[in-house]
Structure formats: structure tokens, C-alpha cells
Design a protein around this motif. Structure first.
Motif, PDB file in Angstrom:
ATOM      1  N   LEU A  11       0.824  -1.207   0.000  1.00 62.37           N
ATOM      2  CA  LEU A  11       0.000   0.000   0.000  1.00 62.37           C
ATOM      3  C   LEU A  11       0.859   1.258   0.000  1.00 62.37           C
ATOM      4  N   SER A  12       2.020   1.184   0.640  1.00 64.32           N
ATOM      5  CA  SER A  12       2.902   2.354   0.724  1.00 64.32           C
ATOM      6  C   SER A  12       3.488   2.737  -0.627  1.00 64.32           C
ATOM      7  N   ARG A  59       1.720   3.243  -3.111  1.00 67.52           N
ATOM      8  CA  ARG A  59       0.745   4.158  -3.708  1.00 67.52           C
ATOM      9  C   ARG A  59       0.399   5.328  -2.782  1.00 67.52           C
ATOM     10  N   PHE A  60       0.315   5.044  -1.491  1.00 70.05           N
ATOM     11  CA  PHE A  60      -0.143   6.069  -0.549  1.00 70.05           C
ATOM     12  C   PHE A  60       0.996   6.519   0.362  1.00 70.05           C
ATOM     13  N   GLN A  75      -1.565   9.340   4.285  1.00 65.33           N
ATOM     14  CA  GLN A  75      -2.813   8.910   3.658  1.00 65.33           C
ATOM     15  C   GLN A  75      -3.180   7.457   3.989  1.00 65.33           C
ATOM     16  N   LEU A  76      -2.293   6.789   4.719  1.00 60.88           N
ATOM     17  CA  LEU A  76      -2.618   5.431   5.155  1.00 60.88           C
ATOM     18  C   LEU A  76      -3.479   5.521   6.412  1.00 60.88           C
ATOM     19  N   ASN A  77      -4.715   5.944   6.212  1.00 61.46           N
ATOM     20  CA  ASN A  77      -5.634   6.136   7.321  1.00 61.46           C
ATOM     21  C   ASN A  77      -6.233   4.801   7.768  1.00 61.46           C
ATOM     22  N   ARG A 116      -7.960   2.716   4.907  1.00 58.17           N
ATOM     23  CA  ARG A 116      -7.038   2.044   3.977  1.00 58.17           C
ATOM     24  C   ARG A 116      -6.252   0.928   4.671  1.00 58.17           C
ATOM     25  N   SER A 131      -4.188  -1.040  -7.992  1.00 55.56           N
ATOM     26  CA  SER A 131      -4.384  -0.146  -6.847  1.00 55.56           C
ATOM     27  C   SER A 131      -3.487  -0.466  -5.660  1.00 55.56           C
TER      28      SER A 131
END
Length: 252
Positions: free
Chosen positions: A109-110, A112-113, A117-119, A122, A140
Motif C-alpha cells: 500500500l505504501s 501508492r499512498f 494517507q494510510l488512514n 485504507r 491499486s
């Protein structure tokens, strides 16, 4: 007539579609046909499709029923960031294993975000059942996962397809089923009895009739399927001969 590969037991699969939006009709499923064709092309037989709501009990029951019966179970949907995305939790419950944030998924995930933004929402997509193998997601970045014989993928078609491309080459496959089709130029009722007799004479070949409406009126496609090209050819020859005879009879 047959060689060793044709005698191998089939590799089978089921699809479990998860989501209230599918059952309500709000979202039209676009994944079943794609997965079915993909599996057929690599020699895996799709035997069953189920659709269940966003209910932990329903998902657990379906996963356990299907994984005990088929070589593979493919699930789609329910691995997003919202409160009703409960597929990962449900699959963990089905296998009786813990689920928690997986550092490998966080790393994906990191890509992309950024950290801010890794709330919480997510980070739900980084919760993976213990013992799972992750499925990369080039679209994604939020991964799918594999645990046992259950392959958990996204419901968004583009993402599901990207995940299937990753998983496909790793799957055990069987002998591919061959098929041939002939347009009868006749109504299904004209050939139903004779077609049944041919099916009885060729028990190791699957024969199906599929009526449709053509520019000239009612018509039928006859599809013959088999893993053995010789048996396929023999059955199709019998079907074509029968169609010619029936067409000739009706023209008299």
C-alpha cells in the motif's frame, strides 16, 4: 484411444461472489464469465458459482463448503476499505486463524499512498489472515491473498483481472477441455430426441444444445466437449450426420 494425461483427475474450481450490491442488482457482476473462460483455457473446470451477501456467517459457511469440495475456490469482492468489506475477516474465521495488519501488505500500500494517507480505512486492506500468501495488485496496490486452496480477489473487474494474471501461472491445471460447435439450422425440439441418443452413445463426451433466435427464426447451436480429440471428433461427426438427416427429412 486415450493417453496418460487424459486419465488424470480433473482440476476443479468454484467461484464465490460476495456482496449485497450483487444480490440487490445494483452492481452487475462482470467477473464470473471472465474467470470461467480463463479457467477453461488453462484446463481447470469451473463446477459451481455462489453469490452471498456481506454476512460473516454466510461467507464462512460458503467458503468451508466449497473449499472441501473443489481444488480451488476463487472469491471476489469484499476486500476494500469500508465497514462492509468483511471478506478477509470471514475467510480467517473459516480457517480458524487470526487476522491482523500484515507488514507485507502495508509495504504494498505504501507504494501508492504516502504515510499520512494510510488512514484507518485504507489500513483495513492490509489486514490479512495469518498464513496467507499475498497476491500483488498492479492496479491499486491493495493485495489479495491465498490461504489453503482459497484465492481471495477484489470485486472491481480490472483489479480482479490483474490479480488473476498473477495467480494463474501458479495454479495446478488439468487436461484442457476441447469444444466444437455446429449451427443446426433447426429448432431444438427437432433434434432433441436424436441428440439424446448420440449423447448416450458417447458417454465420455458432453453434448449440449443452445437455442437462439436468428435472422431466419428459431435455431440451435450444438456444442460438443471432451478432453479427448478423437472422441470429440467422433461425436461431432455423429451430430453433423444427424443434423443433415433431419434437415433432409423436414425438406420433404
Amino acid at each position: 484411444m486415450t493417453d496418460a494425461p487424459l486419465n488424470r483427475p480433473p482440476v476443479t474450481a468454484a467461484i464465490l461472489v460476495i456482496g449485497d450490491e450483487i444480490l440487490s442488482g445494483r452492481t452487475k457482476d462482470k467477473n464470473i464469465g471472465y474467470i470461467a473462460e480463463y479457467l477453461t483455457n488453462i484446463g481447470i473446470e469451473l463446477r459451481q458459482v455462489r453469490v452471498v451477501p456481506d454476512s460473516l456467517d454466510e461467507i464462512v459457511s460458503a467458503v468451508n463448503a466449497l473449499r472441501s469440495r473443489y481444488t480451488y475456490v476463487f472469491t471476489t469482492g469484499g476486500i476494500g476499505p469500508t465497514h462492509d468489506d468483511i471478506t478477509a475477516d470471514s475467510v480467517a474465521a473459516a480457517f480458524g486463524v487470526p487476522i491482523d495488519v500484515d507488514p507485507r501488505a502495508v509495504a504494498m500500500l505504501s507504494e501508492r499512498f504516502p504515510p499520512d494517507q494510510l488512514n484507518e480505512a485504507r489500513m483495513r486492506m492490509a489486514r490479512i489472515p495469518e498464513g496467507s500468501e499475498l497476491i500483488a495488485n498492479s492496479v491499486s496496490k491493495a493485495p489479495g491473498f491465498i490461504i489453503g486452496n482459497v484465492i481471495v480477489m477484489a470485486g472491481v473487474p480490472a483489479i480482479m483481472q490483474a490479480m488473476l494474471d498473477v495467480v494463474g501461472p501458479t495454479l495446478k491445471t488439468g487436461t484442457r477441455i476441447l469444444s466444437d460447435t455446429v449451427r443446426a439450422g433447426l429448432r431444438e425440439g427437432d433434434i432433441g430426441t436424436a441428440l439424446g441418443e448420440i449423447a448416450q452413445a458417447h458417454p465420455q463426451v458432453a453434448i449440449g444444445s443452445y437455442p437462439f433466435w436468428s435472422e431466419t427464426g428459431p435455431d440451435t447451436n450444438v456444442v460438443v466437449r471432451s478432453r479427448d480429440p478423437e472422441r470429440l471428433g467422433q461425436a461431432m461427426a455423429a451430430v453433423k450426420q444427424m443434423i443433415e438427416q433431419e434437415q433432409s427429412r423436414l425438406r420433404r
